[in-house]
Design a protein around this motif. Structure first.
Motif, PDB file in Angstrom:
ATOM      1  N   VAL A 191       0.602  -1.115   0.061  1.00 16.45           N
ATOM      2  CA  VAL A 191      -0.064   0.114  -0.025  1.00 16.45           C
ATOM      3  C   VAL A 191       0.914   1.076  -0.039  1.00 16.45           C
ATOM      4  CG1 VAL A 191      -1.969  -1.111   1.009  1.00 16.45           C
ATOM      5  CG2 VAL A 191      -0.247   0.037   2.439  1.00 16.45           C
ATOM      6  N   GLY A 192       0.410   2.090  -0.410  1.00 16.35           N
ATOM      7  CA  GLY A 192       1.111   3.630  -0.425  1.00 16.35           C
ATOM      8  C   GLY A 192       2.226   3.628  -1.733  1.00 16.35           C
ATOM      9  N   ASP A 206       6.821  -3.747   3.280  1.00 16.79           N
ATOM     10  CA  ASP A 206       5.947  -2.523   2.537  1.00 16.79           C
ATOM     11  C   ASP A 206       6.394  -1.321   3.519  1.00 16.79           C
ATOM     12  OD1 ASP A 206       4.234  -0.453   2.104  1.00 16.79           O
ATOM     13  OD2 ASP A 206       2.550  -1.813   2.260  1.00 16.79           O
ATOM     14  N   GLU A 207       7.366  -0.530   3.131  1.00 12.60           N
ATOM     15  CA  GLU A 207       7.792   0.695   3.829  1.00 12.60           C
ATOM     16  C   GLU A 207       6.602   1.758   4.072  1.00 12.60           C
ATOM     17  OE1 GLU A 207      10.189   3.766   1.825  1.00 12.60           O
ATOM     18  OE2 GLU A 207      11.254   4.029   4.093  1.00 12.60           O
ATOM     19  N   ASP A 208       6.581   2.162   5.462  1.00 16.91           N
ATOM     20  CA  ASP A 208       5.665   3.033   6.008  1.00 16.91           C
ATOM     21  C   ASP A 208       5.740   4.247   5.504  1.00 16.91           C
ATOM     22  OD1 ASP A 208       3.883   4.547   7.591  1.00 16.91           O
ATOM     23  OD2 ASP A 208       4.340   3.461   9.593  1.00 16.91           O
ATOM     24  N   ASP A 209       4.655   4.804   4.632  1.00 15.24           N
ATOM     25  CA  ASP A 209       4.767   5.902   3.917  1.00 15.24           C
ATOM     26  C   ASP A 209       4.953   7.316   4.658  1.00 15.24           C
ATOM     27  OD1 ASP A 209       4.130   4.110   1.732  1.00 15.24           O
ATOM     28  OD2 ASP A 209       3.076   5.817   0.673  1.00 15.24           O
ATOM     29  N   GLU A 231       1.477   5.234   8.037  1.00 12.55           N
ATOM     30  CA  GLU A 231       0.454   5.003   7.115  1.00 12.55           C
ATOM     31  C   GLU A 231      -0.467   3.712   7.401  1.00 12.55           C
ATOM     32  OE1 GLU A 231       2.495   2.969   3.989  1.00 12.55           O
ATOM     33  OE2 GLU A 231       0.767   3.187   2.651  1.00 12.55           O
ATOM     34  N   PHE A 232      -0.251   2.937   8.393  1.00 10.94           N
ATOM     35  CA  PHE A 232      -0.853   1.864   8.778  1.00 10.94           C
ATOM     36  C   PHE A 232      -1.497   2.044   9.755  1.00 10.94           C
ATOM     37  CE2 PHE A 232       3.582   0.239   7.286  1.00 10.94           C
ATOM     38  CZ  PHE A 232       3.093   0.273   6.173  1.00 10.94           C
TER      39      PHE A 232
HETATM   40 CA   LIG Z   1       3.656   1.921   2.075  1.00 10.28          CA
END
Ligand SMILES: [Ca+2]
Ligand SMILES: [Ca+2]
Length: 257
Positions: free
Chosen positions: A138-139, A199-202, A244-245
């Protein structure tokens, strides 16, 4: 990140009982297509149901889309009265709330007040996955699939030798109670040598002490959520505002609001 768009053409299966009542052939359903927003057929994700119709009628027509779940209950019913000649595509939004097989049917009628079928009905199946069983990005920040190369402790691992700090969770440090259990849990879920999706935290792209802050999927399990569920980690709620999560169900459950 390039998001793949999956298109699934549903098999067109005429329904004989309805087909018998059709007394003209100036309306044809050419195609029934379901397109998910963002790439996956997954519960909670909006889908676009697309219907391609050819009509030679001067009058308006009514197309109706019905979605039934595997138990036969109607999950969605939508319609639109349209006026055109030639070939046109229409779409209606639908968001399945649970996983399973759905039957999607399309009918074309004269109108709501004169419910006379104008074409053969078309139908097809669609399988929708549960949210928890799908690993996805996501992101717009970094998202990659790689090999787990090291387990540092419960909340820090290396994937392709890149240090990853799990977003929104904290496990005990060396010397603290629960340190070994948490580390062993992470090592069992994401063994060194296995494949993980990162999935890196945007919202936290600055990282944490040189480590990328991210959500990690191993197989069909999300490590961050599994650590919380098993009690090996506590939620880092002081990062809810940035992450982001934070709005995802697992983060919500453990304190992000
Ligand atoms: Ca992300
Ligand atoms: Ca820690």
């Amino acid at each position: 990140m390039l998001k793949a768009l999956f298109l699934v053409a549903l098999a067109l299966v005429p329904i004989p009982a309805l087909a018998q009542t059709v007394d003209n052939d100036d309306v044809t359903i050419n195609k029934l297509l379901v397109v998910p927003q963002g790439g996956q057929f997954e519960a909670g994700r909006q889908m676009s149901i697309q219907v391609d119709i050819t009509s030679s009628r001067q009058d308006s027509i009514l197309y109706i889309v019905q979605v039934k779940d595997q138990d036969g209950y109607t999950d969605y019913l939508g319609w639109e009265e349209v006026s055109f000649t030639g070939q046109r595509s229409f779409e209606l939004p639908w968001t399945p709330q649970k996983e399973g097989r759905y039957i999607i049917q399309v009918f074309v009628w004269d109108g709501l007040s004169t419910p006379k079928p104008l074409s053969k009905a078309s139908a097809g199946f669609l399988d929708v996955a549960g949210v928890s069983s799908v690993a996805r990005c996501v992101g717009a920040a970094v998202c990659f699939s790689g090999t787990v190369t090291r387990i540092t402790d419960g909340d820090t691992i290396r994937v392709n030798n890149i240090a990853i700090r799990l977003a929104l969770v904290n496990t005990p440090e060396r010397g603290e109670p629960g340190y070994k259990e948490a580390t062993d849990f992470t090592a069992a879920l994401c063994p060194v040598g296995s494949t993980a999706l990162v999935d890196e935290d945007d919202g936290q792209q600055a990282g944490s002490y040189g480590r990328m802050v991210a959500k990690v999927f191993c197989g069909d399990k999300m490590l961050n959520a599994e650590l919380l569920e098993s009690g090996h980690a506590v939620a880092s709620t002081n990062f809810c505002d940035e992450s982001e999560f934070a709005s995802e169900p697992w983060a919500h459950k453990y304190g992000c609001r």
